[in-house]
Design an enzyme around this catalytic site. Structure first.
Site, PDB file in Angstrom:
ATOM      1  N   HIS A  95      18.737   3.143  13.532  1.00 21.24           N
ATOM      2  CA  HIS A  95      17.615   2.282  13.911  1.00 21.24           C
ATOM      3  C   HIS A  95      17.728   1.892  15.385  1.00 21.24           C
ATOM      4  O   HIS A  95      18.805   1.501  15.843  1.00 21.24           O
ATOM      5  CB  HIS A  95      17.583   1.023  13.036  1.00 21.24           C
ATOM      6  N   HIS A 133      22.020  -2.519   6.088  1.00 25.37           N
ATOM      7  CA  HIS A 133      22.225  -2.532   7.541  1.00 25.37           C
ATOM      8  C   HIS A 133      22.740  -3.912   7.941  1.00 25.37           C
ATOM      9  O   HIS A 133      22.125  -4.623   8.728  1.00 25.37           O
ATOM     10  CB  HIS A 133      20.928  -2.159   8.272  1.00 25.37           C
ATOM     11  N   ALA A 164      26.078   1.859   6.347  1.00 26.44           N
ATOM     12  CA  ALA A 164      25.538   0.784   7.193  1.00 26.44           C
ATOM     13  C   ALA A 164      25.843  -0.601   6.625  1.00 26.44           C
ATOM     14  O   ALA A 164      24.997  -1.499   6.588  1.00 26.44           O
ATOM     15  CB  ALA A 164      24.039   0.961   7.422  1.00 26.44           C
ATOM     16  N   ARG A 185      40.107  -8.376   0.138  1.00 21.76           N
ATOM     17  CA  ARG A 185      39.996  -9.833   0.272  1.00 21.76           C
ATOM     18  C   ARG A 185      38.540 -10.284   0.372  1.00 21.76           C
ATOM     19  O   ARG A 185      38.217 -11.402  -0.022  1.00 21.76           O
ATOM     20  CB  ARG A 185      40.782 -10.337   1.485  1.00 21.76           C
ATOM     21  N   ILE A 205      26.857  14.393   1.445  1.00 23.00           N
ATOM     22  CA  ILE A 205      27.174  14.148   2.855  1.00 23.00           C
ATOM     23  C   ILE A 205      27.348  12.657   3.126  1.00 23.00           C
ATOM     24  O   ILE A 205      28.331  12.222   3.717  1.00 23.00           O
ATOM     25  CB  ILE A 205      26.070  14.725   3.764  1.00 23.00           C
ATOM     26  N   ASP A 245      16.432   9.173   0.866  1.00 17.30           N
ATOM     27  CA  ASP A 245      16.469   8.753   2.276  1.00 17.30           C
ATOM     28  C   ASP A 245      16.058   9.935   3.157  1.00 17.30           C
ATOM     29  O   ASP A 245      16.545  10.108   4.271  1.00 17.30           O
ATOM     30  CB  ASP A 245      17.847   8.223   2.672  1.00 17.30           C
ATOM     31  N   LEU A 304      24.767   9.790  11.400  1.00 20.08           N
ATOM     32  CA  LEU A 304      23.884  10.311  10.362  1.00 20.08           C
ATOM     33  C   LEU A 304      22.572   9.534  10.354  1.00 20.08           C
ATOM     34  O   LEU A 304      22.549   8.326  10.581  1.00 20.08           O
ATOM     35  CB  LEU A 304      24.551  10.205   8.986  1.00 20.08           C
ATOM     36  N   SER A 305      21.500  10.221  10.085  1.00 18.40           N
ATOM     37  CA  SER A 305      20.179   9.601  10.142  1.00 18.40           C
ATOM     38  C   SER A 305      19.317  10.100   8.998  1.00 18.40           C
ATOM     39  O   SER A 305      18.467  10.957   9.171  1.00 18.40           O
ATOM     40  CB  SER A 305      19.508   9.939  11.468  1.00 18.40           C
TER      41      SER A 305
END
Length: 406
Positions: free
Chosen positions: A155, A211, A236, A243, A271, A294, A328-329
């Site tokens: 992004h 994200h 993301a 913990r 992937i 995605d 990666l996108s």
């Protein structure tokens, strides 16, 4: 054979020679459809004395509910985040093409963009049922811009936003209206986010966490305010730590309100998520796993450079990177590929793999009374598959909309 005309003039279809996914198991039963809905044969026989007008021989296929993709950025050269004069035409092209992958409904997904893009794109696409022209649109998934710059992924940082004290005013300023929006991904650690989560949920919009650098406590607070989904689990977000497991810890949290399920998206393309991580998630919380593609504009296109929102993406083999980086996108996987990979990598049953692409996304969006299952009264959105889970035929409202060439 005649139907009882006093009940409906619509023809009745009987799907025979099949195994149907119902009640979490594959059952050797026929499936009856009229007026685009699944019929209860007992009522048909005993209350109406009705019979089938048309027999559909499924050739031994598995019959599953049509697949639902709640995170798809585009495909076949179309990028939903690119404003054009005819956004609807691009959505329609993807809607038509995904039929061959068993997808009968989807949420066009917009990545972080400037306000002008949302203002131009969102009003052009209406929620609608699928049909011969393509899969149905369930509403937009707005992924950003209210996310963490530390976990922005692909992004563009210059368009990221935070919430002011108004919260909803920020949404209106950025998105314009929220009509036709099904889901919003945001980072729950952002100040004032919890009031936004609550207000979105009150409007019937699903809230997803992603994200984000949120810790577990922040994620749990968001769930208690109504958040119900995790955007592409493991990707993301902070990595699992013993913990403070972060957002990943929601899978086994004891602070989830009674009767609620937290769902989580998995990009099962081989992937984005290591098979061991996929297995950990599935074994920890199988009922929440939602397969998402995605997919980006390059799905269905050859290797090379392609647009994704405000970025340029480079396809190398099965990988999609932000051009000039190794970030990666999104993926170029199709939903049927994800179903097959998920089953192979997780060792889950056929039923679990199919429900992760149908029942679970429908439950997440609150539409499981009509989508995502083959219960009586549900929409007759169907996918016929062979034993290797390859799509043979796709139906919407009981009508064939795609068939694999013999």
């Amino acid at each position: 054979m005649p139907s009882n005309k006093s009940v409906s003039d619509a023809p009745i279809s009987q799907f025979i020679n099949c195994r149907i996914l119902r009640g979490h198991t594959l059952q050797r039963e026929d499936l009856w459809v009229r007026d685009g809905k699944i019929l209860d044969p007992e009522k048909l026989f005993f209350d109406e004395q009705g019979f089938a007008d048309r027999l559909v021989d499924c050739g031994g296929s598995i019959v599953a509910p049509g697949f639902i993709d709640v995170q798809i950025n585009g495909g076949y050269g179309v990028d939903f985040s690119q404003p054009t004069e005819d956004v609807a035409a691009g959505v329609s092209l993807v809607a038509k093409k995904v039929l061959e992958h068993g997808v009968t409904s989807f949420c066009p997904t917009l990545v972080t963009s400037p306000p002008a893009v949302y203002h131009q794109v969102l009003p052009q696409v209406q929620v609608h049922d699928g049909g011969p022209d393509g899969a149905g649109v369930l509403g937009f998934h707005l992924e950003g811009p209210f996310i963490s710059p530390e976990k922005k992924g692909a992004h563009p940082e210059r368009y990221l936003r935070t919430f002011g004290s108004g919260g909803m005013e920020d949404l209106t300023e950025v998105y314009g209206g929220l009509d036709g929006v099904a889901m919003v991904t945001l980072a729950p650690e952002l100040p004032h986010s919890q009031s936004v989560v609550r207000m979105l949920c009150q409007k019937g919009i699903a809230v997803s966490l992603g994200h984000s650098v949120a810790n577990l406590s922040q994620a749990e607070d968001a769930v208690q305010h109504g958040a119900s989904f995790i955007t592409h689990l493991f990707n993301a977000m902070l990595p699992f730590h013993h913990r403070d497991p972060g957002i990943v810890g929601l899978l086994t949290s004891d602070r989830i309100p009674a009767g609620r399920t937290v769902f989580y998206g998995m990009i099962a393309d081989g992937i984005h998520t290591n098979p061991a991580a996929l297995r950990i998630a599935h074994r920890a919380h199988p009922a929440g796993l939602v397969l998402v593609t995605d997919a980006i504009a390059a799905m269905g296109l050859p290797p090379g450079r392609h647009p994704l929102g405000q970025q340029v993406i480079e396809i190398q083999g099965l990988h999609a990177y932000v051009s000039g980086t190794k970030t990666l996108s999104g993926s170029i996987a199709t939903m049927d590929m994800c179903v097959r990979h998920f089953k192979q990598a997780s060792g889950c049953s056929v039923e679990e793999a199919l429900e992760a692409a149908s029942l679970h996304p429908a439950q997440l969006l609150g539409i499981s009374q009509k989508k995502g299952n083959l219960d009586y009264g549900a929409d007759a959105d169907l996918v016929l598959l062979d034993d290797a889970l390859r799509v043979r035929t796709t139906y919407i409202s009981g009508e064939e909309v795609w068939r694999k060439d013999a």
